[in-house]
Design an enzyme around this catalytic site. Sequence first.
Site, PDB file in Angstrom:
ATOM      1  N   LYS A 175       0.816  -1.216   0.000  1.00  0.00           N
ATOM      2  CA  LYS A 175       0.000   0.000   0.000  1.00  0.00           C
ATOM      3  C   LYS A 175       0.856   1.275   0.000  1.00  0.00           C
ATOM      4  CE  LYS A 175      -4.071  -2.018   2.234  1.00  0.00           C
ATOM      5  NZ  LYS A 175      -5.045  -1.931   3.328  1.00  0.00           N
TER       6      LYS A 175
ATOM      7  N   ASP B 124     -10.272   2.555   2.385  1.00  0.00           N
ATOM      8  CA  ASP B 124     -10.420   1.966   3.724  1.00  0.00           C
ATOM      9  C   ASP B 124     -11.024   2.974   4.703  1.00  0.00           C
ATOM     10  OD1 ASP B 124      -9.502  -0.616   3.279  1.00  0.00           O
ATOM     11  OD2 ASP B 124      -7.415  -0.128   3.735  1.00  0.00           O
TER      12      ASP B 124
HETATM   13  P1  NAP Z   1      -0.213  -3.823  10.044  1.00  0.00           P
HETATM   14  O1  NAP Z   1       0.094  -2.549   9.332  1.00  0.00           O
HETATM   15  O2  NAP Z   1       0.700  -4.985   9.917  1.00  0.00           O
HETATM   16  O3  NAP Z   1      -0.345  -3.437  11.618  1.00  0.00           O
HETATM   17  C1  NAP Z   1      -0.490  -4.456  12.565  1.00  0.00           C
HETATM   18  C2  NAP Z   1      -0.906  -3.860  13.904  1.00  0.00           C
HETATM   19  O4  NAP Z   1      -1.239  -4.953  14.774  1.00  0.00           O
HETATM   20  C3  NAP Z   1       0.188  -3.063  14.609  1.00  0.00           C
HETATM   21  O5  NAP Z   1      -0.387  -1.997  15.334  1.00  0.00           O
HETATM   22  C4  NAP Z   1       0.791  -4.114  15.553  1.00  0.00           C
HETATM   23  O6  NAP Z   1       1.398  -3.569  16.703  1.00  0.00           O
HETATM   24  C5  NAP Z   1      -0.469  -4.836  15.974  1.00  0.00           C
HETATM   25  N1  NAP Z   1      -0.224  -6.168  16.516  1.00  0.00           N
HETATM   26  C6  NAP Z   1       0.217  -7.273  15.848  1.00  0.00           C
HETATM   27  N2  NAP Z   1       0.306  -8.316  16.687  1.00  0.00           N
HETATM   28  C7  NAP Z   1      -0.080  -7.861  17.910  1.00  0.00           C
HETATM   29  C8  NAP Z   1      -0.206  -8.471  19.183  1.00  0.00           C
HETATM   30  N3  NAP Z   1       0.078  -9.779  19.369  1.00  0.00           N
HETATM   31  N4  NAP Z   1      -0.647  -7.719  20.230  1.00  0.00           N
HETATM   32  C9  NAP Z   1      -0.961  -6.416  20.048  1.00  0.00           C
HETATM   33  N5  NAP Z   1      -0.863  -5.781  18.866  1.00  0.00           N
HETATM   34  C10 NAP Z   1      -0.422  -6.493  17.804  1.00  0.00           C
HETATM   35  O7  NAP Z   1      -1.656  -4.379   9.657  1.00  0.00           O
HETATM   36  P2  NAP Z   1      -2.861  -3.535   9.039  1.00  0.00           P
HETATM   37  O8  NAP Z   1      -2.742  -3.488   7.560  1.00  0.00           O
HETATM   38  O9  NAP Z   1      -2.969  -2.266   9.791  1.00  0.00           O
HETATM   39  O10 NAP Z   1      -4.118  -4.487   9.345  1.00  0.00           O
HETATM   40  C11 NAP Z   1      -4.638  -4.614  10.661  1.00  0.00           C
HETATM   41  C12 NAP Z   1      -5.891  -5.499  10.614  1.00  0.00           C
HETATM   42  O11 NAP Z   1      -6.941  -4.789   9.961  1.00  0.00           O
HETATM   43  C13 NAP Z   1      -5.710  -6.813   9.849  1.00  0.00           C
HETATM   44  O12 NAP Z   1      -6.329  -7.847  10.597  1.00  0.00           O
HETATM   45  C14 NAP Z   1      -6.446  -6.566   8.546  1.00  0.00           C
HETATM   46  O13 NAP Z   1      -6.982  -7.758   7.986  1.00  0.00           O
HETATM   47  C15 NAP Z   1      -7.557  -5.656   9.030  1.00  0.00           C
HETATM   48  N6  NAP Z   1      -8.137  -4.831   7.935  1.00  0.00           N
HETATM   49  C16 NAP Z   1      -9.468  -4.973   7.688  1.00  0.00           C
HETATM   50  C17 NAP Z   1     -10.058  -4.210   6.701  1.00  0.00           C
HETATM   51  C18 NAP Z   1     -11.520  -4.363   6.431  1.00  0.00           C
HETATM   52  O14 NAP Z   1     -11.991  -3.921   5.371  1.00  0.00           O
HETATM   53  N7  NAP Z   1     -12.284  -4.938   7.342  1.00  0.00           N
HETATM   54  C19 NAP Z   1      -9.296  -3.298   5.947  1.00  0.00           C
HETATM   55  C20 NAP Z   1      -7.937  -3.165   6.245  1.00  0.00           C
HETATM   56  C21 NAP Z   1      -7.362  -3.953   7.247  1.00  0.00           C
HETATM   57  P3  NAP Z   1       2.980  -3.255  16.723  1.00  0.00           P
HETATM   58  O15 NAP Z   1       3.149  -1.891  16.107  1.00  0.00           O
HETATM   59  O16 NAP Z   1       3.325  -3.292  18.173  1.00  0.00           O
HETATM   60  O17 NAP Z   1       3.656  -4.352  15.942  1.00  0.00           O
END
Ligand code: NAP
Length: 285
Positions: free
Chosen positions: A66, A103
């Site tokens: 992205k 998003d």
């Molecule tokens: P990302 O950029 O990889 O960010 C991951 C986030 O999760 C970070 O804040 C990370 O914290 C945290 N995290 C990971 N493991 C953790 C744990 N064990 N305990 C606490 N925090 C933890 O991912 P993203 O793209 O933002 O996506 C996040 C979620 O949103 C995903 O599940 C994705 O599928 C979902 N999503 C859904 C939609 C929808 O349309 N519904 C759209 C977009 C994304 P740290 O900074 O400490 O590593």
Amino acid sequence: MTDRVALLGKPLRRRHSVVMHNAAFAAAGIDARYELLELDADKVDAAVAAARGPGWLGLGVTAPYKRLVAGLVDDVEPDAETIGAVNNVVRRHDGTLVGFNSDAPGFRAGAELAMGRDLAGAIVVVAGAGGAAHAVVHACLTAGARTVTVGNRTPAAAAALTARFAGIGTGSLSSAALDDDRFRRALAAADLAVNATTVGMVDAGATIPVEALPPEATVFDLVFVPAETPLVAAARARGLRAANGSEMLISQAAIAFERWTGIGGMAGVMRRAVAPLLADPTARA
Ligand code: NAP
């Protein structure tokens, strides 16, 4: 000739977008197909360049590209620039490519539906500081949320997010560590608590202690696989309003579809098409 949209990412394990967009193309009578294009980072530049050619409506973009794609398109819309992520690209008639972010408006639609009210004036707490959290916080601030508190496992990432968005909207924005007392105090006053981490899907663990929320709060989990995430189940068990990320997924797809085709109102078609996949307990996270 059949027009094309391709979703760029790696890995690409889910077929939700394919199912939604192809159902919408069929319903709209448009000869086009949406396909998955799983590729390594060194191939993304060529894939974006190819989409400038005739027969392309645009691109979808997912993790981990992205940010990368934002630097490869001809223009990036201001909201996507501020958020720092492009999750869709539309091809203009002259072959130039514009990156945008669906998003943020998709989250707003999903969260407001779950809350039964709009975000203006709301007290919001967000767990997470990754790409999705950036879209969530931006949507809350531009929708007029009163306060947004961002908690993250790594507090420095939450602080960087709040610094990036300082000055957007009229609400106050602050950051904390997930296990911080300040985060828990913010939850006690929240109208809306959002999980924007990967916890509940690929990662085990907990982000929002639902017992800290007031009884009128809404919980919104961006995760949509499994359909009833551990957080949604815990919130419902406490009698709170709760929703997973499926309506956000559908809304952001319908917004992108309209940008590619000029045809709006496809959320219902998409919702019906993707329902079996969303309900499938064996669907892969
Ligand atoms: P990302 O950029 O990889 O960010 C991951 C986030 O999760 C970070 O804040 C990370 O914290 C945290 N995290 C990971 N493991 C953790 C744990 N064990 N305990 C606490 N925090 C933890 O991912 P993203 O793209 O933002 O996506 C996040 C979620 O949103 C995903 O599940 C994705 O599928 C979902 N999503 C859904 C939609 C929808 O349309 N519904 C759209 C977009 C994304 P740290 O900074 O400490 O590593």
